[in-house]
Design a protein around this motif. Structure first.
Motif, mmCIF file in Angstrom:
data_model
loop_
_atom_site.group_PDB
_atom_site.id
_atom_site.type_symbol
_atom_site.label_atom_id
_atom_site.label_comp_id
_atom_site.label_asym_id
_atom_site.label_seq_id
_atom_site.Cartn_x
_atom_site.Cartn_y
_atom_site.Cartn_z
ATOM 1 N N PRO A 199 -2.922 10.973 3.907
ATOM 2 C CA PRO A 199 -1.462 11.068 3.821
ATOM 3 C C PRO A 199 -0.821 11.036 5.205
ATOM 4 O O PRO A 199 -1.383 11.552 6.176
ATOM 5 C CB PRO A 199 -1.247 12.427 3.135
ATOM 6 N N VAL A 210 3.651 8.877 2.156
ATOM 7 C CA VAL A 210 2.734 7.882 1.591
ATOM 8 C C VAL A 210 1.303 8.189 2.034
ATOM 9 O O VAL A 210 1.067 9.097 2.831
ATOM 10 C CB VAL A 210 3.095 6.448 2.057
ATOM 11 N N VAL A 211 0.361 7.408 1.507
ATOM 12 C CA VAL A 211 -1.003 7.401 2.037
ATOM 13 C C VAL A 211 -1.106 6.243 3.025
ATOM 14 O O VAL A 211 -0.781 5.101 2.693
ATOM 15 C CB VAL A 211 -2.049 7.229 0.919
ATOM 16 N N LEU A 238 -1.380 12.006 -4.396
ATOM 17 C CA LEU A 238 -2.264 11.847 -3.243
ATOM 18 C C LEU A 238 -1.584 12.193 -1.926
ATOM 19 O O LEU A 238 -2.258 12.517 -0.950
ATOM 20 C CB LEU A 238 -2.779 10.399 -3.171
ATOM 21 N N VAL A 239 -0.262 12.110 -1.884
ATOM 22 C CA VAL A 239 0.426 12.193 -0.592
ATOM 23 C C VAL A 239 0.716 13.619 -0.144
ATOM 24 O O VAL A 239 0.973 13.853 1.041
ATOM 25 C CB VAL A 239 1.740 11.383 -0.627
ATOM 26 N N SER A 295 3.071 9.762 -5.302
ATOM 27 C CA SER A 295 1.898 10.118 -6.098
ATOM 28 C C SER A 295 1.360 11.481 -5.672
ATOM 29 O O SER A 295 1.779 12.058 -4.663
ATOM 30 C CB SER A 295 0.806 9.058 -5.936
ATOM 31 N N THR A 326 1.470 4.207 -3.191
ATOM 32 C CA THR A 326 1.081 5.618 -3.088
ATOM 33 C C THR A 326 2.277 6.558 -2.967
ATOM 34 O O THR A 326 2.125 7.769 -3.123
ATOM 35 C CB THR A 326 0.166 5.824 -1.870
ATOM 36 N N SER A 327 3.437 6.020 -2.690
ATOM 37 C CA SER A 327 4.630 6.854 -2.524
ATOM 38 C C SER A 327 4.936 7.628 -3.804
ATOM 39 O O SER A 327 4.968 7.070 -4.899
ATOM 40 C CB SER A 327 5.827 5.977 -2.151
ATOM 41 N N LEU A 350 0.834 -1.206 0.000
ATOM 42 C CA LEU A 350 0.000 0.000 0.000
ATOM 43 C C LEU A 350 0.865 1.250 0.000
ATOM 44 O O LEU A 350 0.634 2.187 -0.778
ATOM 45 C CB LEU A 350 -0.923 -0.006 1.219
ATOM 46 N N HIS A 351 1.856 1.267 0.855
ATOM 47 C CA HIS A 351 2.725 2.442 0.949
ATOM 48 C C HIS A 351 3.531 2.638 -0.332
ATOM 49 O O HIS A 351 3.683 3.769 -0.816
ATOM 50 C CB HIS A 351 3.658 2.298 2.154
#
Length: 248
Positions: free
Chosen positions: A234, A205-206, A199-200, A197, A194-195, A190-191
């Motif tokens: 985040p 990460v998220v 989104l964070v 991206s 999202t790293s 998961l981390h």
């Protein structure tokens, strides 16, 4: 202008006909639950939310937490049973055995509430949660971390707050079995996904922020996926690591 307002009011243009958020949420959470079980669950959750002749409405947050807590259990039972009366004491114990600490206690409390209501309504013959006590679950033998993993963890922290999180993880975490290893791999995936991206934001990460057994799908007893990302946001990967270490 006043005439326009009167006309719009007369035709009901100002009436709020939007679906209440509770109804939308309830429909979403009941999706996937077999109809026979769903009827009992919906009646129970609406009684908690709205109250009844002999009961007051519960706080909405409590209602949400109750259904969120046992939804994975209901989904699992829906794959095998058509009605709550088919659920046995062994089925309840099997679900509790997959949990630890306060989550086991809370899950039992919620299941007792559900089955107690179904028993009062006469839709089940016997309450399978009766006389079940939840104590401290025995854990497996603690296995040491590899030196490489320790070095990487220490090198990843720089701030005092992060060091505190790492210390908590070191005290509470233990790579004791395949379930823990699989859960850690899911968290890392998961981390990693999202790293870097959009989104964070300014964070690495998220984070899931609730990566416990109640939000995990198990396949043959092994964690296979996380669900319920309601609290995802985040953050630092150590936030999820510390939470998982504490809850496991």
């Amino acid at each position: 202008m006043e005439l326009t307002i009167e006309v719009l009011d007369h035709i009901g243009a100002f009436l709020d006909d939007r679906t209440p958020s509770f109804e939308t949420w309830l429909e979403w959470k009941l999706d996937g639950i077999t109809p026979g079980i769903r009827r009992n669950v919906e009646h129970w959750i609406r009684l908690l939310h709205d109250g009844g002749p002999r009961s007051k409405p519960r706080d909405e947050a409590t209602v949400w937490n109750y259904l969120n807590r046992i939804r994975p259990v209901l989904i699992d039972w829906s794959s095998r049973y058509d009605h709550l009366r088919e659920v046995t004491r062994d089925d309840v114990l099997a679900q509790l055995d997959a949990l630890n600490g306060s989550q086991r206690q809370h899950t039992l409390i919620v299941l007792r509430s559900l089955f107690g209501r179904a028993k009062k309504n006469g839709t089940i013959f016997k309450n399978p949660t009766g006389r079940i006590r939840v104590g401290q679950r025995e854990h497996g033998i603690i296995q040491p971390l590899e030196p490489e993993h320790i070095d990487n963890s220490v090198a990843a922290v720089a701030k005092p707050a992060d060091r505190l999180v790492l210390a908590l993880a070191a005290v509470h975490a233990a790579r004791s079995d395949e379930q823990v290893i699989a859960a850690g791999s899911l968290l890392r995936a998961l981390h990693d996904a999202t790293s870097g991206s959009d989104l964070v934001g300014r964070f690495p990460v998220v984070c899931h922020h609730d990566p416990g057994p109640n939000n995990t799908i198990f396949r043959n007893g092994t964690p296979a996926a996380f669900i319920d990302f309601d609290t995802a946001a985040p953050g630092s990967p150590l936030e999820d690591l510390a939470y998982m270490a504490w809850i496991l």
